[in-house]
Design a protein around this motif. Structure first.
Motif, PDB file in Angstrom:
ATOM      1  N   ASN A 100       3.916   8.344 -10.131  1.00  0.00           N
ATOM      2  CA  ASN A 100       4.138   8.566 -11.569  1.00  0.00           C
ATOM      3  C   ASN A 100       3.577   9.916 -12.000  1.00  0.00           C
ATOM      4  O   ASN A 100       2.905  10.045 -13.027  1.00  0.00           O
ATOM      5  CB  ASN A 100       3.533   7.426 -12.389  1.00  0.00           C
ATOM      6  N   TRP A 101       3.842  10.929 -11.170  1.00  0.00           N
ATOM      7  CA  TRP A 101       3.488  12.324 -11.421  1.00  0.00           C
ATOM      8  C   TRP A 101       1.985  12.592 -11.390  1.00  0.00           C
ATOM      9  O   TRP A 101       1.540  13.651 -11.782  1.00  0.00           O
ATOM     10  CB  TRP A 101       4.096  12.810 -12.746  1.00  0.00           C
ATOM     11  N   LYS A 102       1.216  11.665 -10.888  1.00  0.00           N
ATOM     12  CA  LYS A 102      -0.222  11.856 -10.732  1.00  0.00           C
ATOM     13  C   LYS A 102      -0.548  11.870  -9.250  1.00  0.00           C
ATOM     14  O   LYS A 102      -0.114  10.980  -8.504  1.00  0.00           O
ATOM     15  CB  LYS A 102      -0.988  10.728 -11.424  1.00  0.00           C
ATOM     16  N   VAL A 103      -1.288  12.874  -8.797  1.00  0.00           N
ATOM     17  CA  VAL A 103      -1.682  12.939  -7.390  1.00  0.00           C
ATOM     18  C   VAL A 103      -2.525  11.720  -7.044  1.00  0.00           C
ATOM     19  O   VAL A 103      -3.499  11.397  -7.739  1.00  0.00           O
ATOM     20  CB  VAL A 103      -2.474  14.228  -7.094  1.00  0.00           C
ATOM     21  N   VAL A 104      -2.144  11.042  -5.975  1.00  0.00           N
ATOM     22  CA  VAL A 104      -2.905   9.889  -5.484  1.00  0.00           C
ATOM     23  C   VAL A 104      -3.201  10.142  -4.014  1.00  0.00           C
ATOM     24  O   VAL A 104      -2.289  10.285  -3.206  1.00  0.00           O
ATOM     25  CB  VAL A 104      -2.119   8.572  -5.647  1.00  0.00           C
ATOM     26  N   ASP A 105      -4.489  10.241  -3.673  1.00  0.00           N
ATOM     27  CA  ASP A 105      -4.860  10.511  -2.278  1.00  0.00           C
ATOM     28  C   ASP A 105      -5.503   9.306  -1.606  1.00  0.00           C
ATOM     29  O   ASP A 105      -6.114   9.427  -0.540  1.00  0.00           O
ATOM     30  CB  ASP A 105      -5.785  11.731  -2.192  1.00  0.00           C
ATOM     31  N   ASP A 106      -5.349   8.141  -2.211  1.00  0.00           N
ATOM     32  CA  ASP A 106      -5.869   6.905  -1.640  1.00  0.00           C
ATOM     33  C   ASP A 106      -4.726   6.146  -0.981  1.00  0.00           C
ATOM     34  O   ASP A 106      -3.855   5.614  -1.676  1.00  0.00           O
ATOM     35  CB  ASP A 106      -6.516   6.053  -2.740  1.00  0.00           C
ATOM     36  N   ARG A 143       0.844  -1.197   0.000  1.00  0.00           N
ATOM     37  CA  ARG A 143       0.000   0.000   0.000  1.00  0.00           C
ATOM     38  C   ARG A 143       0.881   1.249   0.000  1.00  0.00           C
ATOM     39  O   ARG A 143       1.988   1.250   0.523  1.00  0.00           O
ATOM     40  CB  ARG A 143      -0.892   0.024   1.234  1.00  0.00           C
ATOM     41  N   LEU A 144       0.348   2.316  -0.566  1.00  0.00           N
ATOM     42  CA  LEU A 144       1.105   3.559  -0.663  1.00  0.00           C
ATOM     43  C   LEU A 144       1.520   4.063   0.702  1.00  0.00           C
ATOM     44  O   LEU A 144       2.670   4.480   0.897  1.00  0.00           O
ATOM     45  CB  LEU A 144       0.249   4.613  -1.387  1.00  0.00           C
ATOM     46  N   ASP A 145       0.612   4.057   1.680  1.00  0.00           N
ATOM     47  CA  ASP A 145       0.966   4.587   2.995  1.00  0.00           C
ATOM     48  C   ASP A 145       2.038   3.744   3.673  1.00  0.00           C
ATOM     49  O   ASP A 145       2.926   4.268   4.344  1.00  0.00           O
ATOM     50  CB  ASP A 145      -0.273   4.722   3.888  1.00  0.00           C
ATOM     51  N   ALA A 146       1.998   2.432   3.466  1.00  0.00           N
ATOM     52  CA  ALA A 146       2.998   1.560   4.082  1.00  0.00           C
ATOM     53  C   ALA A 146       4.377   1.788   3.469  1.00  0.00           C
ATOM     54  O   ALA A 146       5.389   1.874   4.178  1.00  0.00           O
ATOM     55  CB  ALA A 146       2.580   0.106   3.924  1.00  0.00           C
ATOM     56  N   VAL A 147       4.428   1.897   2.147  1.00  0.00           N
ATOM     57  CA  VAL A 147       5.715   2.079   1.465  1.00  0.00           C
ATOM     58  C   VAL A 147       6.327   3.432   1.816  1.00  0.00           C
ATOM     59  O   VAL A 147       7.510   3.530   2.160  1.00  0.00           O
ATOM     60  CB  VAL A 147       5.548   1.926  -0.054  1.00  0.00           C
ATOM     61  N   LEU A 148       5.520   4.493   1.753  1.00  0.00           N
ATOM     62  CA  LEU A 148       6.040   5.817   2.100  1.00  0.00           C
ATOM     63  C   LEU A 148       6.517   5.855   3.546  1.00  0.00           C
ATOM     64  O   LEU A 148       7.530   6.474   3.867  1.00  0.00           O
ATOM     65  CB  LEU A 148       4.974   6.883   1.878  1.00  0.00           C
ATOM     66  N   GLY A 149       5.777   5.214   4.418  1.00  0.00           N
ATOM     67  CA  GLY A 149       6.164   5.184   5.824  1.00  0.00           C
ATOM     68  C   GLY A 149       7.524   4.543   6.032  1.00  0.00           C
ATOM     69  O   GLY A 149       8.363   5.061   6.787  1.00  0.00           O
ATOM     70  N   GLY A 205       8.715  -0.144 -10.682  1.00  0.00           N
ATOM     71  CA  GLY A 205       8.768   0.881 -11.717  1.00  0.00           C
ATOM     72  C   GLY A 205       8.086   2.170 -11.342  1.00  0.00           C
ATOM     73  O   GLY A 205       8.306   3.204 -11.982  1.00  0.00           O
ATOM     74  N   ASP A 206       7.239   2.158 -10.313  1.00  0.00           N
ATOM     75  CA  ASP A 206       6.525   3.371  -9.899  1.00  0.00           C
ATOM     76  C   ASP A 206       7.493   4.386  -9.295  1.00  0.00           C
ATOM     77  O   ASP A 206       8.404   4.038  -8.536  1.00  0.00           O
ATOM     78  CB  ASP A 206       5.457   3.050  -8.857  1.00  0.00           C
ATOM     79  N   VAL A 207       7.289   5.654  -9.644  1.00  0.00           N
ATOM     80  CA  VAL A 207       8.032   6.759  -9.042  1.00  0.00           C
ATOM     81  C   VAL A 207       7.099   7.461  -8.069  1.00  0.00           C
ATOM     82  O   VAL A 207       6.009   7.911  -8.454  1.00  0.00           O
ATOM     83  CB  VAL A 207       8.536   7.751 -10.107  1.00  0.00           C
ATOM     84  N   LEU A 208       7.500   7.539  -6.809  1.00  0.00           N
ATOM     85  CA  LEU A 208       6.693   8.152  -5.756  1.00  0.00           C
ATOM     86  C   LEU A 208       7.339   9.459  -5.337  1.00  0.00           C
ATOM     87  O   LEU A 208       8.557   9.539  -5.204  1.00  0.00           O
ATOM     88  CB  LEU A 208       6.580   7.231  -4.539  1.00  0.00           C
ATOM     89  N   SER A 209       6.533  10.474  -5.141  1.00  0.00           N
ATOM     90  CA  SER A 209       7.082  11.739  -4.642  1.00  0.00           C
ATOM     91  C   SER A 209       6.245  12.224  -3.475  1.00  0.00           C
ATOM     92  O   SER A 209       5.011  12.141  -3.501  1.00  0.00           O
ATOM     93  CB  SER A 209       7.127  12.798  -5.745  1.00  0.00           C
ATOM     94  N   LEU A 210       6.925  12.713  -2.472  1.00  0.00           N
ATOM     95  CA  LEU A 210       6.294  13.254  -1.271  1.00  0.00           C
ATOM     96  C   LEU A 210       6.774  14.685  -1.102  1.00  0.00           C
ATOM     97  O   LEU A 210       7.977  14.925  -0.950  1.00  0.00           O
ATOM     98  CB  LEU A 210       6.669  12.414  -0.044  1.00  0.00           C
ATOM     99  N   ALA A 211       5.862  15.627  -1.187  1.00  0.00           N
ATOM    100  CA  ALA A 211       6.214  17.047  -1.155  1.00  0.00           C
ATOM    101  C   ALA A 211       7.066  17.364   0.062  1.00  0.00           C
ATOM    102  O   ALA A 211       6.705  17.038   1.193  1.00  0.00           O
ATOM    103  CB  ALA A 211       4.950  17.905  -1.158  1.00  0.00           C
ATOM    104  N   GLY A 212       8.211  17.992  -0.178  1.00  0.00           N
ATOM    105  CA  GLY A 212       9.104  18.377   0.900  1.00  0.00           C
ATOM    106  C   GLY A 212      10.074  17.293   1.334  1.00  0.00           C
ATOM    107  O   GLY A 212      11.006  17.563   2.094  1.00  0.00           O
ATOM    108  N   MET A 213       9.867  16.063   0.843  1.00  0.00           N
ATOM    109  CA  MET A 213      10.725  14.947   1.254  1.00  0.00           C
ATOM    110  C   MET A 213      11.517  14.349   0.097  1.00  0.00           C
ATOM    111  O   MET A 213      12.517  13.679   0.318  1.00  0.00           O
ATOM    112  CB  MET A 213       9.869  13.848   1.899  1.00  0.00           C
ATOM    113  N   GLY A 214      11.071  14.572  -1.124  1.00  0.00           N
ATOM    114  CA  GLY A 214      11.808  14.049  -2.269  1.00  0.00           C
ATOM    115  C   GLY A 214      11.054  12.962  -3.007  1.00  0.00           C
ATOM    116  O   GLY A 214       9.841  12.799  -2.864  1.00  0.00           O
ATOM    117  N   ARG A 215      11.827  12.214  -3.814  1.00  0.00           N
ATOM    118  CA  ARG A 215      11.240  11.179  -4.658  1.00  0.00           C
ATOM    119  C   ARG A 215      11.979   9.867  -4.486  1.00  0.00           C
ATOM    120  O   ARG A 215      13.151   9.836  -4.123  1.00  0.00           O
ATOM    121  CB  ARG A 215      11.312  11.583  -6.141  1.00  0.00           C
ATOM    122  N   CYS A 216      11.290   8.788  -4.784  1.00  0.00           N
ATOM    123  CA  CYS A 216      11.911   7.476  -4.790  1.00  0.00           C
ATOM    124  C   CYS A 216      11.274   6.644  -5.893  1.00  0.00           C
ATOM    125  O   CYS A 216      10.187   6.970  -6.386  1.00  0.00           O
ATOM    126  CB  CYS A 216      11.779   6.775  -3.433  1.00  0.00           C
TER     127      CYS A 216
END
Length: 257
Positions: A210-216, A182-188, A224-235
């Motif tokens: 992938n440059w699309k806002v995801v709020d779920d 899940r997105l929240d688990a990976v970002l965490g 292959g997914d690129v994740l970005s968190l405002a103020g924290m960077g990208r992975c």
């Protein structure tokens, strides 16, 4: 499901503008050039070519791996040339012996003179200095207005494309395990946030996949997914490689540095 149902609400104005451009090219056989688009916008524009006939879209950001590109929309019988994209390469010259310019410094200086983000492309930093790809039509304005960045006197100088220094995208690889992709688990795990703290930026629209806002927060990430968190960077999720004995999922991620 209708066409607009495939896009987020905040993307709809861009979708409508894109359809207008595509329709105009289809009807009149003219060529249209956009400002700089991010990867999500460019993907949207290209996907909408299915709504018209005999119209093509190509992007150019100055070098093959460019993140931000200008898009040319044209009848399919035309073969565009590099100069049709209206790009210029600018070197930002200044004494950086004591203060090294950062990406945010250059972007802030360009925005401060009244330029929209859509008027310049990638900002390229390395040990030799700073270059940026910019819309050719605003080069002279930018040159006359940007004379200092972060207390450093600077000069913007147009240079030939043969002097382009493409960025080396460095990734610091890390192995993590999560109960679910899940997105929240990976970002965490990547940014050392509790699940609860990871939810806040996701719900606030501060996270992109992938440059699309995801709020779920339950969105499942893939290799292959690129994740970005405002103020924290990208992975980037480099690999999803099975499970541990305890049933947790192994991921290899690369954090952009």
């Amino acid at each position: 499901m209708g066409l607009y149902d495939h896009f987020r609400k905040e993307e709809l104005p861009f979708v409508e503008r894109s359809l207008e451009i595509l329709g105009q090219v289809e009807r009149t056989h003219i060529v249209r050039l956009t400002d700089f688009l991010d990867p999500r916008q460019f993907a949207i524009l290209r996907s909408l070519t299915s709504q018209v006939r005999d119209v093509k879209v190509e992007g150019n950001g100055g070098y093959p791996e460019a993140e931000r590109v200008r898009a040319l929309v044209f009848p399919e019988y035309i073969t565009p040339a590099a100069e049709d994209f209206g790009l210029a390469l600018v070197e930002i010259k200044g004494d950086q012996r004591f203060v090294k310019l950062q990406h945010r410094d250059v972007m802030g200086a360009l925005l401060h003179i009244g330029l929209k983000r859509e008027k310049f492309g990638d900002i390229l930093l390395d040990e030799l200095g700073c270059q940026t790809v910019i819309a050719k039509e605003i080069v002279e304005f930018a040159r006359s207005q940007v004379t200092q960045i972060h207390r450093i006197p600077v000069e913007l100088v147009s240079v030939p494309w043969t002097q382009l220094r493409p960025p080396v995208r460095n990734l610091a690889e890390r192995s993590i395990t999560v109960a679910s992709p899940r997105l929240d688990a990976v970002l965490g795990e990547v940014y050392h946030l509790s699940r609860a703290k990871a939810l806040v930026p996701i719900r606030g629209g501060k996270v992109k996949v992938n440059w699309k806002v995801v709020d779920d927060p339950s969105h499942l990430v893939q290799a292959g997914d690129v994740l970005s968190l405002a103020g924290m960077g990208r992975c980037k999720v480099l690999d999803v490689s099975g499970t541990t004995r305890s049933g947790r999922i192994r991921l290899t991620v690369g954090v952009f540095i």
